[in-house]
Motif scaffolding. Sequence first.
Motif, PDB file in Angstrom:
ATOM      1  N   PRO A   1       8.262   9.931  18.141  1.00 65.10           N
ATOM      2  CA  PRO A   1       7.696  11.389  18.941  1.00 65.10           C
ATOM      3  C   PRO A   1       8.553  11.680  19.779  1.00 65.10           C
ATOM      4  N   LEU A   2       9.097  12.615  20.136  1.00 66.63           N
ATOM      5  CA  LEU A   2       9.865  12.963  21.731  1.00 66.63           C
ATOM      6  C   LEU A   2       8.410  14.176  21.375  1.00 66.63           C
ATOM      7  N   LEU A   3       7.854  13.922  23.429  1.00 68.59           N
ATOM      8  CA  LEU A   3       6.853  15.340  23.389  1.00 68.59           C
ATOM      9  C   LEU A   3       7.741  16.181  24.542  1.00 68.59           C
ATOM     10  N   ILE A   4       7.675  17.866  24.407  1.00 68.55           N
ATOM     11  CA  ILE A   4       8.479  17.853  25.537  1.00 68.55           C
ATOM     12  C   ILE A   4       7.508  19.087  26.269  1.00 68.55           C
ATOM     13  N   HIS A   5       8.089  19.209  27.765  1.00 65.71           N
ATOM     14  CA  HIS A   5       7.147  20.351  28.329  1.00 65.71           C
ATOM     15  C   HIS A   5       9.064  21.063  28.336  1.00 65.71           C
ATOM     16  N   ALA A   6       7.819  21.905  27.642  1.00 57.93           N
ATOM     17  CA  ALA A   6       9.860  22.890  27.485  1.00 57.93           C
ATOM     18  C   ALA A   6       9.750  23.996  28.105  1.00 57.93           C
ATOM     19  N   GLU A   7      10.062  23.183  30.365  1.00 65.26           N
ATOM     20  CA  GLU A   7      10.314  24.357  30.789  1.00 65.26           C
ATOM     21  C   GLU A   7      11.638  24.323  31.551  1.00 65.26           C
ATOM     22  N   LYS A   8      13.113  25.407  31.316  1.00 65.72           N
ATOM     23  CA  LYS A   8      13.747  24.740  32.439  1.00 65.72           C
ATOM     24  C   LYS A   8      13.900  24.863  33.769  1.00 65.72           C
ATOM     25  N   VAL A   9      13.448  24.526  35.214  1.00 60.86           N
ATOM     26  CA  VAL A   9      13.394  24.491  35.973  1.00 60.86           C
ATOM     27  C   VAL A   9      14.666  24.937  37.158  1.00 60.86           C
ATOM     28  N   ASP A  10      14.493  26.157  37.397  1.00 58.14           N
ATOM     29  CA  ASP A  10      16.198  26.830  38.150  1.00 58.14           C
ATOM     30  C   ASP A  10      15.453  27.940  39.247  1.00 58.14           C
TER      31      ASP A  10
ATOM     32  N   ILE B   1       9.123  31.954  36.470  1.00 61.29           N
ATOM     33  CA  ILE B   1       8.390  31.807  35.773  1.00 61.29           C
ATOM     34  C   ILE B   1       8.325  31.653  34.516  1.00 61.29           C
ATOM     35  N   PHE B   2       8.574  33.234  34.076  1.00 58.23           N
ATOM     36  CA  PHE B   2       7.583  33.302  32.875  1.00 58.23           C
ATOM     37  C   PHE B   2       8.550  33.525  32.173  1.00 58.23           C
ATOM     38  N   ASP B   3       9.649  33.075  32.643  1.00 56.13           N
ATOM     39  CA  ASP B   3      10.841  32.740  31.017  1.00 56.13           C
ATOM     40  C   ASP B   3      11.507  31.478  31.175  1.00 56.13           C
ATOM     41  N   ARG B   4      10.579  30.112  31.906  1.00 55.23           N
ATOM     42  CA  ARG B   4      11.184  28.682  31.782  1.00 55.23           C
ATOM     43  C   ARG B   4      11.363  29.282  30.531  1.00 55.23           C
ATOM     44  N   GLU B   5      10.382  28.342  29.092  1.00 54.26           N
ATOM     45  CA  GLU B   5      10.407  28.119  28.548  1.00 54.26           C
ATOM     46  C   GLU B   5      11.166  28.971  27.377  1.00 54.26           C
ATOM     47  N   LYS B   6      11.869  29.890  27.138  1.00 54.48           N
ATOM     48  CA  LYS B   6      12.834  30.234  27.008  1.00 54.48           C
ATOM     49  C   LYS B   6      14.162  30.259  26.441  1.00 54.48           C
ATOM     50  N   TYR B   7      14.365  29.844  28.101  1.00 57.54           N
ATOM     51  CA  TYR B   7      15.709  28.928  28.707  1.00 57.54           C
ATOM     52  C   TYR B   7      15.408  27.163  28.573  1.00 57.54           C
ATOM     53  N   PHE B   8      14.900  27.262  28.546  1.00 58.53           N
ATOM     54  CA  PHE B   8      14.928  25.692  28.031  1.00 58.53           C
ATOM     55  C   PHE B   8      14.902  25.759  26.533  1.00 58.53           C
ATOM     56  N   ILE B   9      14.340  26.436  25.337  1.00 59.46           N
ATOM     57  CA  ILE B   9      14.681  26.178  24.070  1.00 59.46           C
ATOM     58  C   ILE B   9      16.014  26.673  24.286  1.00 59.46           C
TER      59      ILE B   9
ATOM     60  N   ASP C   1      -4.698  38.367  44.486  1.00 58.17           N
ATOM     61  CA  ASP C   1      -4.687  36.832  45.213  1.00 58.17           C
ATOM     62  C   ASP C   1      -3.901  35.737  43.466  1.00 58.17           C
ATOM     63  N   THR C   2      -3.401  35.192  43.954  1.00 57.96           N
ATOM     64  CA  THR C   2      -3.796  34.234  42.507  1.00 57.96           C
ATOM     65  C   THR C   2      -4.661  33.435  42.031  1.00 57.96           C
ATOM     66  N   ASN C   3      -5.432  33.521  40.756  1.00 63.89           N
ATOM     67  CA  ASN C   3      -6.643  32.719  40.876  1.00 63.89           C
ATOM     68  C   ASN C   3      -6.242  30.992  40.502  1.00 63.89           C
ATOM     69  N   PRO C   4      -7.287  30.470  41.610  1.00 66.31           N
ATOM     70  CA  PRO C   4      -6.353  28.971  41.466  1.00 66.31           C
ATOM     71  C   PRO C   4      -6.755  28.346  39.624  1.00 66.31           C
ATOM     72  N   HIS C   5      -8.058  28.637  39.259  1.00 67.46           N
ATOM     73  CA  HIS C   5      -8.468  28.057  38.349  1.00 67.46           C
ATOM     74  C   HIS C   5      -8.077  28.529  36.742  1.00 67.46           C
ATOM     75  N   HIS C   6      -6.877  29.456  36.389  1.00 67.30           N
ATOM     76  CA  HIS C   6      -6.010  29.824  35.780  1.00 67.30           C
ATOM     77  C   HIS C   6      -5.239  29.699  35.674  1.00 67.30           C
ATOM     78  N   TYR C   7      -4.637  28.968  37.075  1.00 66.01           N
ATOM     79  CA  TYR C   7      -2.779  28.385  36.439  1.00 66.01           C
ATOM     80  C   TYR C   7      -2.900  26.918  36.532  1.00 66.01           C
ATOM     81  N   CYS C   8      -2.099  27.215  35.936  1.00 67.55           N
ATOM     82  CA  CYS C   8      -1.067  26.300  34.741  1.00 67.55           C
ATOM     83  C   CYS C   8       0.613  26.266  34.485  1.00 67.55           C
ATOM     84  N   MET C   9       0.620  25.002  34.166  1.00 66.39           N
ATOM     85  CA  MET C   9       2.290  25.235  33.483  1.00 66.39           C
ATOM     86  C   MET C   9       2.218  24.664  32.003  1.00 66.39           C
ATOM     87  N   PRO C  10       2.695  25.683  31.246  1.00 58.01           N
ATOM     88  CA  PRO C  10       4.066  26.892  31.602  1.00 58.01           C
ATOM     89  C   PRO C  10       3.005  28.275  31.540  1.00 58.01           C
TER      90      PRO C  10
END
Length: 349
Positions: free
Chosen positions: A135-144, A149-157, A214-223
């Motif tokens: 299998p190919l396992l993908i972190h499916a986010e287009k970085v640009d 950051i909220f649209d990265r998954e859609k653009y990658f797909i 403020d950003t809550n660092p403990h809820h910050y993840c990617m995606p």
Amino acid sequence: MNEKINKLSIIKPDDWHIHLRENEVLNLVLPHTVKNFARCIAMPNLNKPIIDYSAAKKYSDLIIKKANSKNFRVFVPYYLNHNIDLKNFEIGIKQNYFFGAKLYPSNSTTNSKFGVNNLEKIYPALEILQENNSPLLIHAEKVDEKISIFDREKYFIDNELQEILKRFQNLKIVIEHISSEYGAQFVNDSSHPIASTVTLHHMLLTKKDVFNGDTNPHHYCMPVVKNEKDLIALRKFACSGNKKFFLGTDSAPHDLKYKEGTNNIKAGIYTSPIAIEMYTSIFEEENSLNNLETFSSINGANFYDLPLNSHKINIEKVNWINPDFTEDSKIKIKNFMGGQKIKWKVVSN
Ligand code: DOR
Ligand code: ZN
């Protein structure tokens, strides 16, 4: 009907996406996974990414030794990059030192700077995966920088994944930690051999839990977690018993010093201590406890052509307080939902 259920017995689950790290952190976090999961995929984004089969073997041997449990198994994917030693890669795939390969777009998340920003560089490796039903396992986010950051998954797909699907029609693909309605619907609708892992935090949090002043660092993840409609869609697909969706916590521990008092917050949420319990709560809330075992213990194994686990775990409706931290004298990791009441407990396994 589900309100009456207060005891469950399910096939021991697998965690098909976890970060176990190395050294002291590995020692601290591994027991949480070994207790409730029979198998896991340990991600290869170590400080020195796993790019040869002897490193993969060394890492999995180390984890198995430390796990000290007769039935525990671990799988390690290859970390795709721009300088693949194809001979080593092919041996690693054929001899099962690598469990497929992980695609991190470069700079998409923790330890992804050696990842991929030109897909063509990895096509020969994808050919090898396809030939070997690996299998190919993908972190499916287009970085640009032009893409939110909220649209990265859609653009990658739309831009990258579609290209991969066109070229490799029989390649088995997992979109890891699916985070949007758009992505989950895409997986559901696709006729390709494609599936998704779903984390518990993407089914519990929305962006308001991360970015609220403020950003809550403990809820910050990617995606990053997204909107209410995305959370609802993920719950719907995961809890429906749909065989394309299965458990992968993406539990990602970081010491407190990388989370608090820094401008460079590392992405990742440590969910292992309450993973099975909170998936159970989510399935209960969705009136879908009858599909919990399918999601946590069957769909992933079937997708990967692996046997089902023979052991079971028992989960009971018992209140308990999740400790704030997982820590020793050197490391302190904030537990997701630390200090909060948890309504289910794994009572034996
Ligand atoms: O939030 C995340 N943390 N997402 C990832 O994809 C990687 C992970 C980590 O390694 O910390
Ligand atoms: Zn991950």
